[in-house]
Design a protein around this motif. Structure first.
Motif, PDB file in Angstrom:
ATOM      1  N   UNK A   1       0.671  -1.110   0.075  1.00 59.79           N
ATOM      2  CA  UNK A   1      -0.056  -0.124  -0.073  1.00 59.79           C
ATOM      3  C   UNK A   1       0.842   1.311   0.023  1.00 59.79           C
ATOM      4  N   UNK A   2       2.068   1.126  -0.531  1.00 66.40           N
ATOM      5  CA  UNK A   2       3.052   2.180  -0.282  1.00 66.40           C
ATOM      6  C   UNK A   2       2.730   3.066  -1.600  1.00 66.40           C
ATOM      7  N   UNK A   3       2.650   4.705  -0.975  1.00 60.51           N
ATOM      8  CA  UNK A   3       2.519   5.604  -1.822  1.00 60.51           C
ATOM      9  C   UNK A   3       3.713   6.637  -1.852  1.00 60.51           C
ATOM     10  N   UNK A   4       4.373   6.777  -2.890  1.00 57.34           N
ATOM     11  CA  UNK A   4       5.471   7.683  -2.694  1.00 57.34           C
ATOM     12  C   UNK A   4       5.187   9.066  -3.012  1.00 57.34           C
ATOM     13  N   UNK A   5       5.644   9.941  -2.025  1.00 55.65           N
ATOM     14  CA  UNK A   5       5.109  11.424  -2.097  1.00 55.65           C
ATOM     15  C   UNK A   5       6.080  12.234  -3.284  1.00 55.65           C
ATOM     16  N   UNK A   6       5.644  12.029  -4.338  1.00 50.20           N
ATOM     17  CA  UNK A   6       6.378  12.817  -5.581  1.00 50.20           C
ATOM     18  C   UNK A   6       6.540  14.171  -5.408  1.00 50.20           C
ATOM     19  N   UNK A   7       5.491  14.561  -5.002  1.00 50.61           N
ATOM     20  CA  UNK A   7       5.044  16.199  -4.604  1.00 50.61           C
ATOM     21  C   UNK A   7       6.241  16.802  -3.944  1.00 50.61           C
ATOM     22  N   UNK A   8       6.532  16.022  -2.867  1.00 46.61           N
ATOM     23  CA  UNK A   8       7.534  16.460  -1.810  1.00 46.61           C
ATOM     24  C   UNK A   8       9.129  16.128  -2.421  1.00 46.61           C
ATOM     25  N   UNK A   9       8.937  15.263  -3.264  1.00 45.99           N
ATOM     26  CA  UNK A   9      10.312  15.293  -3.919  1.00 45.99           C
ATOM     27  C   UNK A   9      10.529  15.717  -5.284  1.00 45.99           C
ATOM     28  N   UNK A  10       9.646  16.560  -5.723  1.00 41.95           N
ATOM     29  CA  UNK A  10       9.638  17.253  -7.297  1.00 41.95           C
ATOM     30  C   UNK A  10      10.917  17.478  -7.735  1.00 41.95           C
TER      31      UNK A  10
END
Length: 731
Positions: A692-701
């Motif tokens: 169920x992992x969700x990578x926080x792409x926004x925080x790593x933009x």
């Protein structure tokens, strides 16, 4: 004949059994009380209860009841009784005293002295002579029970506890008293079974108490007939002729009963207790009527000539520290013996831990509470019939594996197992061909393809072929017995399809991972085997750990690292057994740092390094990866790496860590720290198996992130696209 109000005591929770006994003996106005039964009757009835009750402790004849607010009240109340009616001046006397919730007299020794003084003073005043004190076998025993401000003064007609039948060697400790054993047999319906000719067996008979009580019930043998002392024998009102007539009647009934005894047999594994039991049988005059032999519970069986009947026993409770596992195994073995050899028999057994009852694997009737001394116990009663059998739920993974292993010895093929075997053959033909073409020697052959068989089957080929089977956790709605049956069926079919000995197939029970489960040792075999992957060699272990030491689904990312590692500085975080580091070194990495907080797995990694002849600037570092990364990221002269592999656990609260780690909550900080160690042009491969992992792409933009999950899922794991996620990350 004079009518008396009498009171008989019995162990807690046995009042109902005693009440039935007294009614059968002719008692009137029988009323159950706390720890006893009150009733009305003449002297003959009092004698009969002493002689024939199998469950009573004592029989009291109440003399008076009076108020006690002071020590003087106690003295005066006792002295009001005309003791000349009960005792002669040259007789002996003993006093039993107990007090509850009376502030004036709460010391039992002092209370007993006051009672004794009142009796002695009365006798001395008239005869200038006093009775002697004899605490062992006095002419009369006086009992006073002081509750709140009311004293109950009685004569103890039994003299000593009635559970002492006279056949036991006093130097041999017994785990169960005679009256409790009798209560168990009465509750289990033994009188009826015996009358119908049924047998009695105690497969853990100890010193023979259950057998002797069962024989005395079956033979209409009065339990008090062997006793040579009762409290009424020295009593002035004792009727010797009446008592003798009752003894004569009891002897006659015993002689008739012994002529038609049913089969009564006992087994025990301890030689000394068998010798003691045989001596007790001799003491009771029952030699030749009870058969006892030394035999382990696993060897307990019935002879063809024995009619089916009752198995009654008092097995070990496992109360002592360290006994639980051993006792649990004993109950499991006992249950298997019952189901295999005693179908059609009834069973009654007393246990203190209800959980142990489940180990038997036989459904019981509603348990009955009984007390063995102060210990609350449950009497289990059940019929040994196939419809009552069930598979006990395993208490541990190892126990479950043992259950499956036992089942594989007897499991018969069925249609579903054949379906599983057919799917395995189909996969072997397809995946086996792919593996051979791609020079893959370790691969997943089956991954819960059929819903009924939720297992993963991994093949490891080297000088031999080994198979590692992992069962996924079944839903709670699935019957454990059915799940065990299916898994056992699978374990039977796998070696057949792969044409290997069953000893080369290993089973692991996989549960939802908690903490650092992969680090928890499952065994102590110490057996390792060498396998190959992409030109690298690895030690794997199929018995001692939940995982083998090589995550097969990471094969593509390891090969990718090998291809890209030449001349580069490589960092392997949460390294486990260092397989990615081995691939990097074999691929020509200039240097590597392998970090893990487990000494066990770092030692394993060192062995993998040595197996591949890895030398040079390749370091193994024991550290908490989260803390180590944070320290390095904040250092002035921080280390720099061209290639980083980051494969953290989903969750960890290891004692070696100050704070719990959660990949979903902590991945941003972790990735920022790892990226800070990337040299210009460096690449970070980040992987997780948290579904169920969700990578926080926004925080790593600000980073270049490419999802390469699909490319890193190997052909043999194609059925499960969520086996892991993987990203390529650069600045």
């Amino acid at each position: 004949m004079t009518q008396y109000q009498l009171f008989a005591t019995t162990p807690k929770a046995m009042e109902g059994i005693l009440a039935n006994e007294i009614k059968a003996l002719g008692g009137q106005n029988v009323r159950e009380k706390m720890a006893g039964v009150s009733f009305d009757g003449d002297l003959a009835l009092a004698y009969r209860v002493c002689l024939w009750s199998r469950t009573a402790n004592r029989v009291f004849l109440p003399l008076s009841s009076f108020e006690v607010k002071s020590q003087q009240d106690l003295y005066d109340g006792v002295k009001k009784i005309n003791w000349f009616e009960h005792i002669k001046p040259d007789d002996s006397l003993a006093v039993s005293f107990s007090s509850k919730n009376n502030p004036a007299i709460n010391n039992t020794h002092f209370g007993a002295l006051k009672v004794k003084d009142a009796i002695v003073d009365q006798m001395r005043a008239k005869f200038n002579k006093r009775p002697n004190i004899d605490t062992d076998r006095p002419s009369i025993r006086v009992n006073v029970y002081l509750h709140n401000e009311t004293a109950q003064l009685s004569l103890d007609l039994s003299g000593e506890s009635l559970h002492r039948r006279g056949y036991r060697d006093v130097n041999i400790a017994a785990p169960i008293k005679e009256n409790l054993a009798a209560a168990i047999l009465l509750r289990a319906g033994w009188p009826t079974i015996a009358e119908q000719g049924g047998s009695l067996l105690d497969p853990m008979c100890g010193s023979g108490t259950m057998l002797l009580e069962g024989a005395m019930i079956a033979a209409d043998y009065a339990p008090g007939l062997q006793r040579d002392y009762f409290g009424f024998l020295g009593w002035k009102k004792h009727d010797g002729a009446l008592w003798q007539s009752l003894l004569d009647e009891a002897k006659q009934r015993r002689d008739v009963g012994l002529s038609k005894m049913p089969v009564i047999v006992g087994f025990d594994q301890d030689r000394r207790t068998v010798v003691a039991a045989l001596q007790h049988v001799e003491n009771a005059g029952l030699a030749g009527k009870i058969h006892i032999e030394r035999r382990d519970i696993g060897d307990a069986t019935t002879a063809e000539s024995w009619p089916k009947g009752l198995i009654a026993c008092n097995p070990p409770y496992g109360e002592r520290l360290g006994d639980e596992a051993e006792t649990s195994e004993l109950y499991r073995r006992f249950g298997e013996v019952l189901k295999q050899r005693f179908v059609g028999w009834q069973v009654a057994m007393i246990i203190s831990n209800p959980e142990l009852g489940f180990r038997l694997g036989v459904r019981s009737q509603k348990p009955i509470t009984l007390f063995n001394g102060a210990l609350e116990c449950k009497l289990l009663r059940f019929n040994i019939e196939e419809q009552t059998f069930f598979e006990p739920k395993a208490k541990s993974q190892q126990e479950r594996i043992e259950q499956i292993s036992r089942r594989t010895e007897t499991e018969q093929p069925d249609n579903q197992a054949e379906m599983f075997a057919n799917r395995l053959r189909k996969n072997l033909k397809k995946i086996g061909k792919w593996a051979k073409q791609n020079q893959v020697s370790c691969y997943r052959l089956y991954d819960a393809d059929l819903p009924e068989y939720a297992v993963a089957v991994d093949v490891y080929q080297s000088e031999k072929t080994w198979v590692n089977v992992q069962e996924y956790e079944s839903p709670k709605t699935i019957d454990p017995a059915k799940a065990n049956q299916r898994l056992a069926g699978a374990m039977v079919e796998i070696p057949k399809v792969l044409e290997i000995p069953k000893e080369q197939v290993f089973l692991k029970i996989r549960r939802k991972q908690k903490s650092t489960d992969q680090y928890e040792k499952q065994g102590e075999s110490g057996r390792f085997h060498v396998v190959e992957e992409g030109g690298c060699k690895f030690w794997v272990n199929f018995e001692d750990y939940l995982d083998t030491g090589l995550f097969l689904d990471h094969r593509p990312i390891r090969l990718l690292i090998q291809q890209q590692a030449k001349g580069k500085r490589f960092l392997n975080l949460f390294a486990y057994t260092g397989s990615a580091s081995v691939h990097a070194a074999v691929g020509g990495a200039a240097s590597s740092v392998t970090v893990d907080m487990s000494n066990t797995y770092l030692d394993w990694a060192k062995r993998n390094f040595d197996l591949n002849g890895i030398q040079g600037d390749h370091k193994l570092l024991r550290a908490n990866c989260v803390e180590w990364l944070a320290e390095q990221a904040g250092a002035k002269d921080k280390l720099q790496f061209d290639l980083i592999f980051l494969d953290p656990p989903t969750f960890s609260n290891s004692k070696k860590m100050d704070e719990a780690f959660d990949i979903q909550n902590d991945h941003l900080h972790l990735l920022r720290s790892a990226v800070a160690l990337l040299a210009p042009g460096g690449v970070l491969y980040f992987s997780t198996n948290f579904r169920r992992f969700k990578l926080d792409r926004q925080a790593l933009a600000d980073l270049q992130i490419t999802d390469i999950s699909a490319k890193t899922i190997p052909e043999d794991f194609a059925r499960d696209q969520k086996i892991h996620y993987c990203w390529r990350i650069t600045r």
